[in-house]
Scaffold this active site. Structure first.
Site, PDB file in Angstrom:
ATOM      1  N   GLU A   1       0.085  -3.534   4.597  1.00  0.00           N
ATOM      2  CA  GLU A   1      -1.044  -2.613   4.741  1.00  0.00           C
ATOM      3  C   GLU A   1      -1.071  -1.961   6.114  1.00  0.00           C
ATOM      4  O   GLU A   1      -0.651  -2.566   7.096  1.00  0.00           O
ATOM      5  CB  GLU A   1      -2.364  -3.375   4.542  1.00  0.00           C
ATOM      6  CG  GLU A   1      -2.991  -3.213   3.177  1.00  0.00           C
ATOM      7  CD  GLU A   1      -3.583  -1.829   2.942  1.00  0.00           C
ATOM      8  OE1 GLU A   1      -3.615  -1.007   3.883  1.00  0.00           O
ATOM      9  OE2 GLU A   1      -4.026  -1.573   1.812  1.00  0.00           O
ATOM     10  N   ASP A   2      -1.582  -0.739   6.167  1.00  0.00           N
ATOM     11  CA  ASP A   2      -1.740  -0.066   7.466  1.00  0.00           C
ATOM     12  C   ASP A   2      -3.197   0.150   7.824  1.00  0.00           C
ATOM     13  O   ASP A   2      -3.500   0.734   8.861  1.00  0.00           O
ATOM     14  CB  ASP A   2      -1.012   1.291   7.466  1.00  0.00           C
ATOM     15  CG  ASP A   2      -1.739   2.339   6.637  1.00  0.00           C
ATOM     16  OD1 ASP A   2      -2.284   1.979   5.559  1.00  0.00           O
ATOM     17  OD2 ASP A   2      -1.771   3.507   7.056  1.00  0.00           O
TER      18      ASP A   2
ATOM     19  N   THR B   1       2.368  10.189   3.900  1.00  0.00           N
ATOM     20  CA  THR B   1       1.422  11.161   3.351  1.00  0.00           C
ATOM     21  C   THR B   1       0.031  11.013   3.946  1.00  0.00           C
ATOM     22  O   THR B   1      -0.858  11.789   3.637  1.00  0.00           O
ATOM     23  CB  THR B   1       1.330  11.042   1.817  1.00  0.00           C
ATOM     24  OG1 THR B   1       1.045   9.674   1.484  1.00  0.00           O
ATOM     25  CG2 THR B   1       2.633  11.454   1.150  1.00  0.00           C
TER      26      THR B   1
ATOM     27  N   LYS C   1      -8.760   5.128   6.285  1.00  0.00           N
ATOM     28  CA  LYS C   1      -7.542   4.525   5.752  1.00  0.00           C
ATOM     29  C   LYS C   1      -7.872   3.406   4.762  1.00  0.00           C
ATOM     30  O   LYS C   1      -8.624   2.498   5.071  1.00  0.00           O
ATOM     31  CB  LYS C   1      -6.666   3.990   6.884  1.00  0.00           C
ATOM     32  CG  LYS C   1      -5.959   5.090   7.666  1.00  0.00           C
ATOM     33  CD  LYS C   1      -4.974   4.519   8.659  1.00  0.00           C
ATOM     34  CE  LYS C   1      -4.190   5.605   9.369  1.00  0.00           C
ATOM     35  NZ  LYS C   1      -3.230   5.040  10.347  1.00  0.00           N
TER      36      LYS C   1
ATOM     37  N   SER D   1      -2.630   0.588  -4.309  1.00  0.00           N
ATOM     38  CA  SER D   1      -3.082   1.722  -3.502  1.00  0.00           C
ATOM     39  C   SER D   1      -4.372   2.323  -4.032  1.00  0.00           C
ATOM     40  O   SER D   1      -4.611   2.351  -5.243  1.00  0.00           O
ATOM     41  CB  SER D   1      -2.000   2.806  -3.476  1.00  0.00           C
ATOM     42  OG  SER D   1      -2.484   4.006  -2.924  1.00  0.00           O
ATOM     43  N   ALA D   2      -5.196   2.838  -3.122  1.00  0.00           N
ATOM     44  CA  ALA D   2      -6.423   3.534  -3.506  1.00  0.00           C
ATOM     45  C   ALA D   2      -6.123   4.940  -4.004  1.00  0.00           C
ATOM     46  O   ALA D   2      -6.967   5.581  -4.626  1.00  0.00           O
ATOM     47  CB  ALA D   2      -7.377   3.607  -2.312  1.00  0.00           C
ATOM     48  N   SER D   3      -4.913   5.425  -3.749  1.00  0.00           N
ATOM     49  CA  SER D   3      -4.540   6.790  -4.130  1.00  0.00           C
ATOM     50  C   SER D   3      -4.523   6.966  -5.642  1.00  0.00           C
ATOM     51  O   SER D   3      -4.011   6.122  -6.377  1.00  0.00           O
ATOM     52  CB  SER D   3      -3.155   7.134  -3.574  1.00  0.00           C
ATOM     53  OG  SER D   3      -2.721   8.383  -4.075  1.00  0.00           O
TER      54      SER D   3
ATOM     55  N   ASN E   1      -2.990   9.498  -6.832  1.00  0.00           N
ATOM     56  CA  ASN E   1      -1.767  10.279  -7.000  1.00  0.00           C
ATOM     57  C   ASN E   1      -0.516   9.434  -6.757  1.00  0.00           C
ATOM     58  O   ASN E   1       0.560   9.973  -6.494  1.00  0.00           O
ATOM     59  CB  ASN E   1      -1.776  11.470  -6.030  1.00  0.00           C
ATOM     60  CG  ASN E   1      -3.010  12.335  -6.200  1.00  0.00           C
ATOM     61  OD1 ASN E   1      -3.215  12.922  -7.241  1.00  0.00           O
ATOM     62  ND2 ASN E   1      -3.843  12.403  -5.175  1.00  0.00           N
TER      63      ASN E   1
ATOM     64  N   ASP F   1       0.873  -1.162   0.000  1.00  0.00           N
ATOM     65  CA  ASP F   1       0.000   0.000   0.000  1.00  0.00           C
ATOM     66  C   ASP F   1       0.918   1.223   0.000  1.00  0.00           C
ATOM     67  O   ASP F   1       2.127   1.104   0.216  1.00  0.00           O
ATOM     68  CB  ASP F   1      -0.902  -0.042   1.246  1.00  0.00           C
ATOM     69  CG  ASP F   1      -1.825   1.156   1.328  1.00  0.00           C
ATOM     70  OD1 ASP F   1      -2.335   1.588   0.277  1.00  0.00           O
ATOM     71  OD2 ASP F   1      -2.030   1.679   2.436  1.00  0.00           O
ATOM     72  N   LEU F   2       0.358   2.409  -0.201  1.00  0.00           N
ATOM     73  CA  LEU F   2       1.200   3.603  -0.296  1.00  0.00           C
ATOM     74  C   LEU F   2       1.126   4.478   0.958  1.00  0.00           C
ATOM     75  O   LEU F   2       2.068   4.522   1.752  1.00  0.00           O
ATOM     76  CB  LEU F   2       0.788   4.421  -1.529  1.00  0.00           C
ATOM     77  CG  LEU F   2       1.575   5.708  -1.767  1.00  0.00           C
ATOM     78  CD1 LEU F   2       3.038   5.429  -2.047  1.00  0.00           C
ATOM     79  CD2 LEU F   2       0.951   6.498  -2.917  1.00  0.00           C
ATOM     80  N   ASP F   3       0.018   5.152   1.131  1.00  0.00           N
ATOM     81  CA  ASP F   3      -0.121   6.107   2.233  1.00  0.00           C
ATOM     82  C   ASP F   3      -0.057   5.411   3.584  1.00  0.00           C
ATOM     83  O   ASP F   3      -0.839   4.506   3.867  1.00  0.00           O
ATOM     84  CB  ASP F   3      -1.451   6.871   2.120  1.00  0.00           C
ATOM     85  CG  ASP F   3      -1.494   7.764   0.892  1.00  0.00           C
ATOM     86  OD1 ASP F   3      -0.438   8.293   0.537  1.00  0.00           O
ATOM     87  OD2 ASP F   3      -2.576   7.919   0.299  1.00  0.00           O
TER      88      ASP F   3
ATOM     89  N   LYS G   1     -11.131  -1.036  -1.319  1.00  0.00           N
ATOM     90  CA  LYS G   1     -10.902  -1.999  -0.248  1.00  0.00           C
ATOM     91  C   LYS G   1     -12.022  -1.855   0.785  1.00  0.00           C
ATOM     92  O   LYS G   1     -12.482  -0.747   1.019  1.00  0.00           O
ATOM     93  CB  LYS G   1      -9.547  -1.736   0.424  1.00  0.00           C
ATOM     94  CG  LYS G   1      -8.345  -1.754  -0.528  1.00  0.00           C
ATOM     95  CD  LYS G   1      -7.111  -1.171   0.157  1.00  0.00           C
ATOM     96  CE  LYS G   1      -5.972  -0.954  -0.822  1.00  0.00           C
ATOM     97  NZ  LYS G   1      -4.811  -0.286  -0.213  1.00  0.00           N
TER      98      LYS G   1
ATOM     99  N   VAL H   1      -9.578   3.656   2.138  1.00  0.00           N
ATOM    100  CA  VAL H   1     -10.915   3.837   1.578  1.00  0.00           C
ATOM    101  C   VAL H   1     -10.858   4.895   0.475  1.00  0.00           C
ATOM    102  O   VAL H   1     -10.071   5.839   0.545  1.00  0.00           O
ATOM    103  CB  VAL H   1     -11.903   4.258   2.690  1.00  0.00           C
ATOM    104  CG1 VAL H   1     -13.278   4.545   2.140  1.00  0.00           C
ATOM    105  CG2 VAL H   1     -11.986   3.165   3.750  1.00  0.00           C
TER     106      VAL H   1
END
Length: 217
Positions: free
Chosen positions: A168-169, A16, A44, A113-115, A117, A8-10, A144, A46
């Site tokens: 994942e966080d 971020t 998170k 990631s859901a991002s 960006n 995952d990213l963020d 997710k 989402v």
């Protein structure tokens, strides 16, 4: 043996997540809604649309689609403004050594990631070259805990789900990995991410022997 390591990213790779919180908090304040870090946990992993719905429900606000669209644009603009000066310093502790070790071991690495960006963030952090595949919010239709983002990432790596490991966080992200029958690794607090197969406070607690065991098993 090659495994597919999906990140995952963020809040996992880069710090971020706090920018998302600040951007949502600004909108919530304008609407007279108290929005705390505890409330932010629900957001998170989402999607942006679903996150706004959660905030509006929190404030018992029934809004038109036009208002929702305006707030979604505003949130993204505020979030992007925080990213302007982003660099390698945003990478969370321990992440880079893990990415480097996975590359040394010739393992497959993807972003899930859901991002929307994700690519510019990875470029600003100067780590996009580590990733063999990137799946972000522009590539999927289901948020997710639907596992679509991770399943797509595994397919791009030509890996079976059972050979994929997800970092994942968020609760939703851990659930998505579990639904896809992937190995879920929670990065954060035990009491929040208890559904994950393994949990580490951060990447500094993940050593090379653990990575080796993941590759072999």
């Amino acid at each position: 043996m090659k495994k597919a390591f999906i990140f995952d990213l963020d809040g996992v790779i880069v710090d971020t997540a706090r920018y998302h919180y600040l951007a949502w908090q600004k909108i919530a304040a304008e609407l007279g809604i108290e929005f705390t870090p505890e409330h932010n946990e629900e957001l998170k992993g989402v999607s942006r649309v679903r996150s706004l719905d959660i905030i509006l429900k929190l404030g018992k606000i029934d809004a038109s689609q036009e208002d929702k669209n305006r707030w979604l644009v505003q949130k993204n603009e505020d979030y992007l403004s925080y990213l302007v000066n982003m660099d390698e310093s945003e990478i969370l502790p321990g992440v880079l050594p893990v990415l480097k070790y996975l590359k040394e071991k010739k393992q497959l690495i993807a972003l899930g990631s859901a991002s929307k960006n994700a690519r510019p963030i990875l470029e600003k952090a100067n780590i996009i070259s580590y990733f063999d595949a990137i799946v972000d919010g522009n590539d999927v239709t289901n948020a997710k805990p639907d596992p679509e983002v991770f399943v797509r990432a595994a397919k791009l790596l030509n890996a079976e789900n059972e050979n994929a490991i997800v970092f994942e966080d968020s609760v939703a992200g851990v659930q998505a990995a579990n639904i896809a029958h992937m190995t879920s690794i929670g990065i954060g607090e035990n009491e929040i991410l208890h559904e994950a197969k393994y949990i580490f406070k951060d990447f500094t607690h993940i050593d090379q022997s653990f990575i080796d065991a993941l590759i072999k098993n």
